[in-house]
Scaffold this motif. Structure first.
Motif, PDB file in Angstrom:
ATOM      1  N   LEU A  95       7.610   9.315  34.734  1.00 53.38           N
ATOM      2  CA  LEU A  95       6.720  10.369  35.993  1.00 53.38           C
ATOM      3  C   LEU A  95       7.814   9.738  37.082  1.00 53.38           C
ATOM      4  O   LEU A  95       7.527  10.967  37.743  1.00 53.38           O
ATOM      5  CB  LEU A  95       5.584  10.345  35.327  1.00 53.38           C
ATOM      6  CG  LEU A  95       4.389  11.286  33.862  1.00 53.38           C
ATOM      7  CD1 LEU A  95       2.677  10.731  34.579  1.00 53.38           C
ATOM      8  CD2 LEU A  95       4.855  12.372  34.395  1.00 53.38           C
ATOM      9  N   ILE A  96       7.071   8.392  36.817  1.00 53.90           N
ATOM     10  CA  ILE A  96       7.987   8.249  38.346  1.00 53.90           C
ATOM     11  C   ILE A  96       9.541   8.716  38.622  1.00 53.90           C
ATOM     12  O   ILE A  96      10.494   9.227  39.791  1.00 53.90           O
ATOM     13  CB  ILE A  96       7.414   6.950  38.569  1.00 53.90           C
ATOM     14  CG1 ILE A  96       6.790   6.582  38.876  1.00 53.90           C
ATOM     15  CG2 ILE A  96       8.788   5.948  39.681  1.00 53.90           C
ATOM     16  CD1 ILE A  96       6.057   5.344  39.318  1.00 53.90           C
ATOM     17  N   LEU A  97      10.117   8.792  37.700  1.00 52.19           N
ATOM     18  CA  LEU A  97      11.893   8.619  38.003  1.00 52.19           C
ATOM     19  C   LEU A  97      11.379  10.921  37.720  1.00 52.19           C
ATOM     20  O   LEU A  97      12.546  11.005  38.465  1.00 52.19           O
ATOM     21  CB  LEU A  97      12.513   8.310  36.048  1.00 52.19           C
ATOM     22  CG  LEU A  97      12.805   6.921  35.608  1.00 52.19           C
ATOM     23  CD1 LEU A  97      12.937   6.771  34.603  1.00 52.19           C
ATOM     24  CD2 LEU A  97      13.621   7.031  37.148  1.00 52.19           C
ATOM     25  N   ASP A  98      10.618  11.234  37.625  1.00 50.34           N
ATOM     26  CA  ASP A  98      10.744  12.684  37.097  1.00 50.34           C
ATOM     27  C   ASP A  98      10.597  12.963  38.690  1.00 50.34           C
ATOM     28  O   ASP A  98      11.282  14.335  39.447  1.00 50.34           O
ATOM     29  CB  ASP A  98       9.541  12.818  36.189  1.00 50.34           C
ATOM     30  CG  ASP A  98       9.136  14.542  36.981  1.00 50.34           C
ATOM     31  OD1 ASP A  98      10.193  15.778  36.811  1.00 50.34           O
ATOM     32  OD2 ASP A  98       8.086  14.979  37.122  1.00 50.34           O
ATOM     33  N   ARG A  99       9.729  12.142  38.949  1.00 49.10           N
ATOM     34  CA  ARG A  99       9.860  12.759  41.030  1.00 49.10           C
ATOM     35  C   ARG A  99      10.486  12.370  41.682  1.00 49.10           C
ATOM     36  O   ARG A  99      10.749  13.610  42.619  1.00 49.10           O
ATOM     37  CB  ARG A  99       8.039  12.397  41.090  1.00 49.10           C
ATOM     38  CG  ARG A  99       7.847  12.123  42.167  1.00 49.10           C
ATOM     39  CD  ARG A  99       7.156  13.842  42.353  1.00 49.10           C
ATOM     40  NE  ARG A  99       6.880  14.513  44.093  1.00 49.10           N
ATOM     41  CZ  ARG A  99       6.527  15.568  44.161  1.00 49.10           C
ATOM     42  NH1 ARG A  99       6.743  16.333  43.344  1.00 49.10           N
ATOM     43  NH2 ARG A  99       6.173  16.149  45.510  1.00 49.10           N
ATOM     44  N   THR A 100      11.297  11.251  41.010  1.00 53.20           N
ATOM     45  CA  THR A 100      11.981  10.837  42.492  1.00 53.20           C
ATOM     46  C   THR A 100      13.369  11.471  42.267  1.00 53.20           C
ATOM     47  O   THR A 100      13.848  12.339  42.929  1.00 53.20           O
ATOM     48  CB  THR A 100      13.276   9.531  41.472  1.00 53.20           C
ATOM     49  OG1 THR A 100      11.662   8.180  42.256  1.00 53.20           O
ATOM     50  CG2 THR A 100      14.006   9.176  42.819  1.00 53.20           C
ATOM     51  N   LEU A 101      13.555  12.579  40.868  1.00 55.95           N
ATOM     52  CA  LEU A 101      14.544  13.200  40.333  1.00 55.95           C
ATOM     53  C   LEU A 101      13.875  14.319  41.433  1.00 55.95           C
ATOM     54  O   LEU A 101      15.687  16.083  41.703  1.00 55.95           O
ATOM     55  CB  LEU A 101      14.950  13.608  39.034  1.00 55.95           C
ATOM     56  CG  LEU A 101      15.809  12.196  38.506  1.00 55.95           C
ATOM     57  CD1 LEU A 101      16.328  12.604  36.805  1.00 55.95           C
ATOM     58  CD2 LEU A 101      17.249  12.427  39.098  1.00 55.95           C
TER      59      LEU A 101
END
Length: 74
Positions: free
Chosen positions: A50-56
C-alpha cells in the motif's frame, strides 16, 4: 516518513524529464504510473504494498501535473 515525501523526492525530476523528452512522454509516464499504482492497489496484501502504491500514485500525479497546466483553462 510519509510516502508523499518519498514521492516528492522521486518526482522532483519530472521537470527534467518533461524538458528532455517533451510533454507527451511526461503525460504518458504519469498515466502509466497511475495505472500501475491502481493495479498494485488491487493486489495489495500488506502495508508495504500500500505504501508503494501510494508512492507510485503520487509520482504519476506529479508527472501529469507537470505537463497539464498548459492545457488547463484559467
Amino acid at each position: 516518513m510519509s510516502s508523499l515525501y518519498l514521492a516528492v523526492l522521486i518526482a522532483f525530476f519530472a521537470s527534467t524529464v518533461t524538458r528532455v523528452f517533451g510533454r507527451k512522454w511526461s503525460m504518458f509516464d504519469g498515466g502509466l504510473t497511475f495505472l500501475v499504482s491502481a493495479t498494485l492497489n488491487n493486489m495489495a496484501v500488506n502495508l508495504l504494498m500500500l505504501i508503494l502504491d501510494r508512492t507510485l500514485h503520487d509520482i504519476g500525479v506529479g508527472f501529469a501535473n507537470q505537463s497539464l497546466p498548459l492545457y488547463l483553462p484559467y
